[in-house]
Design a protein around this motif. Structure first.
Motif, PDB file in Angstrom:
ATOM      1  N   PHE A   1       0.629  -1.448  -0.375  1.00 36.70           N
ATOM      2  CA  PHE A   1      -0.153   0.014  -0.183  1.00 36.70           C
ATOM      3  C   PHE A   1       0.949   1.850  -0.149  1.00 36.70           C
ATOM      4  O   PHE A   1       0.171   2.162  -0.389  1.00 36.70           O
ATOM      5  CB  PHE A   1      -0.572  -0.187   1.439  1.00 36.70           C
ATOM      6  N   HIS A   2       2.239   1.299   0.771  1.00 36.40           N
ATOM      7  CA  HIS A   2       2.717   2.040   0.152  1.00 36.40           C
ATOM      8  C   HIS A   2       2.755   3.036  -0.799  1.00 36.40           C
ATOM      9  O   HIS A   2       3.665   4.209  -1.286  1.00 36.40           O
ATOM     10  CB  HIS A   2       4.005   1.833   0.378  1.00 36.40           C
ATOM     11  N   ARG A   3       2.804   1.402  -1.942  1.00 34.83           N
ATOM     12  CA  ARG A   3       3.243   2.518  -3.268  1.00 34.83           C
ATOM     13  C   ARG A   3       2.190   3.418  -3.927  1.00 34.83           C
ATOM     14  O   ARG A   3       2.252   3.600  -4.947  1.00 34.83           O
ATOM     15  CB  ARG A   3       3.572   1.142  -4.198  1.00 34.83           C
ATOM     16  N   LEU A   4       1.233   3.550  -2.956  1.00 35.01           N
ATOM     17  CA  LEU A   4      -0.237   4.048  -3.430  1.00 35.01           C
ATOM     18  C   LEU A   4       0.046   5.281  -3.740  1.00 35.01           C
ATOM     19  O   LEU A   4      -0.394   6.532  -3.971  1.00 35.01           O
ATOM     20  CB  LEU A   4      -1.713   3.998  -2.855  1.00 35.01           C
ATOM     21  N   GLY A   5       1.392   5.745  -3.147  1.00 37.04           N
ATOM     22  CA  GLY A   5       2.268   6.876  -2.983  1.00 37.04           C
ATOM     23  C   GLY A   5       2.165   7.725  -1.974  1.00 37.04           C
ATOM     24  O   GLY A   5       0.829   7.682  -0.650  1.00 37.04           O
ATOM     25  N   GLU A   6       3.072   8.459  -1.570  1.00 40.11           N
ATOM     26  CA  GLU A   6       3.376   8.963   0.160  1.00 40.11           C
ATOM     27  C   GLU A   6       3.243   9.339   0.628  1.00 40.11           C
ATOM     28  O   GLU A   6       3.068  10.278   1.991  1.00 40.11           O
ATOM     29  CB  GLU A   6       5.222   8.842  -0.155  1.00 40.11           C
ATOM     30  N   ALA A   7       1.681  10.927  -0.882  1.00 42.52           N
ATOM     31  CA  ALA A   7       0.865  11.729  -0.127  1.00 42.52           C
ATOM     32  C   ALA A   7      -0.213  11.935  -0.487  1.00 42.52           C
ATOM     33  O   ALA A   7      -0.253  12.830  -0.591  1.00 42.52           O
ATOM     34  CB  ALA A   7       2.280  12.645  -1.362  1.00 42.52           C
TER      35      ALA A   7
ATOM     36  N   TYR B   1      -3.806   3.240 -14.389  1.00 36.50           N
ATOM     37  CA  TYR B   1      -3.040   3.405 -13.525  1.00 36.50           C
ATOM     38  C   TYR B   1      -1.755   2.813 -13.844  1.00 36.50           C
ATOM     39  O   TYR B   1      -0.915   1.687 -13.581  1.00 36.50           O
ATOM     40  CB  TYR B   1      -3.092   2.780 -11.601  1.00 36.50           C
ATOM     41  N   ASP B   2      -1.047   2.955 -15.019  1.00 36.17           N
ATOM     42  CA  ASP B   2       0.033   2.255 -15.580  1.00 36.17           C
ATOM     43  C   ASP B   2       1.245   2.802 -15.690  1.00 36.17           C
ATOM     44  O   ASP B   2       1.626   1.074 -15.577  1.00 36.17           O
ATOM     45  CB  ASP B   2       0.212   2.542 -16.825  1.00 36.17           C
ATOM     46  N   GLY B   3       1.107   2.947 -13.946  1.00 36.85           N
ATOM     47  CA  GLY B   3       3.171   2.748 -13.481  1.00 36.85           C
ATOM     48  C   GLY B   3       2.636   1.251 -12.070  1.00 36.85           C
ATOM     49  O   GLY B   3       3.575   1.302 -11.584  1.00 36.85           O
ATOM     50  N   LEU B   4       1.328   1.350 -11.742  1.00 41.50           N
ATOM     51  CA  LEU B   4       1.343   0.721 -10.376  1.00 41.50           C
ATOM     52  C   LEU B   4       2.407  -0.181 -10.655  1.00 41.50           C
ATOM     53  O   LEU B   4       2.610  -1.146  -9.529  1.00 41.50           O
ATOM     54  CB  LEU B   4       0.086   0.407  -9.974  1.00 41.50           C
ATOM     55  N   ALA B   5       1.700  -1.279 -11.514  1.00 40.32           N
ATOM     56  CA  ALA B   5       2.309  -2.629 -11.896  1.00 40.32           C
ATOM     57  C   ALA B   5       3.748  -2.588 -11.727  1.00 40.32           C
ATOM     58  O   ALA B   5       4.881  -4.082 -10.668  1.00 40.32           O
ATOM     59  CB  ALA B   5       1.985  -3.411 -13.435  1.00 40.32           C
ATOM     60  N   GLU B   6       4.367  -2.014 -11.854  1.00 44.33           N
ATOM     61  CA  GLU B   6       5.907  -1.935 -12.667  1.00 44.33           C
ATOM     62  C   GLU B   6       6.501  -1.051 -10.708  1.00 44.33           C
ATOM     63  O   GLU B   6       7.369  -1.919 -10.151  1.00 44.33           O
ATOM     64  CB  GLU B   6       6.606  -0.889 -13.073  1.00 44.33           C
ATOM     65  N   ASP B   7       5.696  -0.682 -10.084  1.00 47.28           N
ATOM     66  CA  ASP B   7       6.021  -0.272  -8.888  1.00 47.28           C
ATOM     67  C   ASP B   7       6.185  -1.064  -7.768  1.00 47.28           C
ATOM     68  O   ASP B   7       6.563  -1.357  -6.644  1.00 47.28           O
ATOM     69  CB  ASP B   7       4.730   1.070  -8.000  1.00 47.28           C
ATOM     70  N   LEU B   8       4.657  -2.078  -7.871  1.00 48.79           N
ATOM     71  CA  LEU B   8       5.148  -3.315  -7.618  1.00 48.79           C
ATOM     72  C   LEU B   8       6.074  -4.610  -7.811  1.00 48.79           C
ATOM     73  O   LEU B   8       5.726  -5.249  -7.204  1.00 48.79           O
ATOM     74  CB  LEU B   8       3.328  -3.597  -7.244  1.00 48.79           C
TER      75      LEU B   8
END
Ligand code: AMP
Length: 418
Positions: free
Chosen positions: A51-57, A284-291
């Motif tokens: 869930f941190h990958r959802l964005g620190e802000a 959310y095209d970047g999320l898979a990469e973030d995970l």
């Protein structure tokens, strides 16, 4: 006051509301399953890092997470939403693409409880991973629209925007930061704090003091590349082709940081404006990469079940289903006849109930009326000894009849015919 009550921000959903709640999920499945979406049931807690990958802000991550260290020393969080879990599952299992899934279930956010805002709340949603095509966006948005239509909601508006690709979005955020910083003196104190953490979110401010500056802020469309503009145009014309009405919302930014390009929200004007979002979603095209996965396009939405039902209440739509028994069995022989008769009726697919504790005829008839049953089936010693039963209509008058016991099912069915 009993010693224990539900914890703040949580509720018991009691019958008949609970039936309506489940029925809503069933209708959702009815809408999305024929479109090729399979159900995913992810766990309710995950490694906090997911869930941190959802964005620190985002507040969801920084302030509202229910996280704890478990007995094995793992840092765990109750899921605040399900997109991250679905994308984590996609990366973990590498399914064939496009991967189209739907889900339903509770999420947990430590928010300030109020009407339409809870610490445990339910969402239904879909996600599509691995297809970079604006017609996927159209399909997804139209499914949510069809769902609201199926519920009978009429006062829902689809708000549509594109946040651009990461580079466009970044330049836009810089421009917003410059705009709001230059005018920081005129901003509300709350928005000045938001500005430090996430300039995009200042656009969300509903405070009067911020209205003029939000209105004068740069618009994302000024930062769109030709590709982004063309993608958005296809989404718009696709929705038009399906007759799905939308409102362009150039200032729509969504709560979670991961959104790219197409973003949308469903607002109900039956609800108070602070809590009027019944659902939302986007790319959310970047999320898979973030995970930790390969770059993979993704899009989805989540609709708030609790809030959607509130909107239904206010619109007088999607009434709670009638749970009244078809038949209430009154037995003055001691209760064994009621046992057998209700069992027979239930096995035939009818809703049948009865009284217990060998009450008087009068008391059982009162219970039959209170139950809302259409029919009473009455068995006394006389009926038992002659293999008969009495069938008495309870709702719209009509004569009671004495029938042979063997004719019970046929007679009841005939009475219940519309
Ligand atoms: P989000 O995941 O924040 O984009 O929320 C999607 C939808 O879930 C919202 O439009 C609401 O309908 C619903 N929702 C979000 N947070 C809550 C909450 N704390 N209580 C009730 N519903 C919520």
């Amino acid at each position: 006051m009993p010693e224990f009550q539900t914890s703040p921000g949580t509720r018991d959903i009691l019958p008949p509301e609970s039936t309506r709640f489940r029925e809503l999920v069933r209708i959702f499945a009815d809408v999305v399953a024929p479109a090729g979406y399979g159900e995913i049931i992810p766990p309710m807690f995950e490694d906090l890092g997911v869930f941190h990958r959802l964005g620190e802000a985002t507040d969801v991550v920084t302030k509202e997470m229910y996280d704890f260290v478990d007995k094995g020393g793992r840092h765990i969080a109750l899921r605040p939403e399900q997109t991250a879990s679905v994308v984590r599952a996609f990366v973990q299992h590498s399914p064939l693409v496009p991967w189209k899934v739907w889900y339903a279930g509770p999420n947990f956010r430590y928010e300030k409880p109020q009407l339409g805002r809870y610490r445990q709340f339910d969402q239904v949603g879909v996600e599509v991973l691995g297809a970079n095509d604006p017609y996927v966006d159209v399909e997804v948005i139209a499914l949510a629209w069809q769902f609201y239509e199926r519920l009978g909601l009429r006062r829902v508006t689809l708000l549509l925007n594109s946040l651009g690709n990461p580079d466009e979005r970044r330049r836009y955020v810089d421009a917003l930061a410059a705009h709001f910083t230059a005018n920081a003196d005129a901003l509300s104190a709350e928005s000045r704090v938001t500005l430090q953490r996430n300039p995009l979110r200042v656009l969300d401010s509903k405070r009067d003091q911020d209205a003029a500056l939000v209105e004068a802020a740069p618009k994302i469309a000024e930062f769109w590349s030709d590709g982004t503009a063309a993608h958005f145009e296809t989404v718009c014309t696709g929705l038009q082709a399906l007759g799905v009405p939308y409102t362009l919302a150039p200032r729509l930014v969504r709560g979670l940081d991961y959104y790219r390009r197409t973003t949308f929200e469903f607002a109900s004007d039956a609800l108070e404006s602070a809590q009027n979002a019944v659902g939302g979603g986007g790319r959310y095209d970047g999320l898979a990469e973030d995970l930790g996965g390969a770059p993979t396009p993704g899009i989805g939405f989540a609709l708030g079940v609790d809030r959607t039902l509130l909107a239904c209440d206010l619109e007088g739509a999607f009434a709670a289903p009638d749970l009244a028994p078809h038949v209430f069995v009154v037995d003055t022989t001691g209760g064994r006849e009621a046992l057998i008769v209700t069992n027979e009726l239930r096995a035939a697919g009818l809703r049948a109930d009865r009284a217990f504790e060998n009450r008087s005829m009068k008391s059982q008839m009162k219970a039959a009326d209170r139950s809302g049953a259409a029919l009473a089936v009455i068995v006394g010693t006389n009926e038992r000894d002659t293999d008969t039963v009495v069938v008495r209509p309870l709702r719209d008058g009509g004569e009671q009849t004495v029938i042979p016991r063997v004719a019970l099912l046929d007679t009841v069915r005939k009475h219940l015919e519309p």
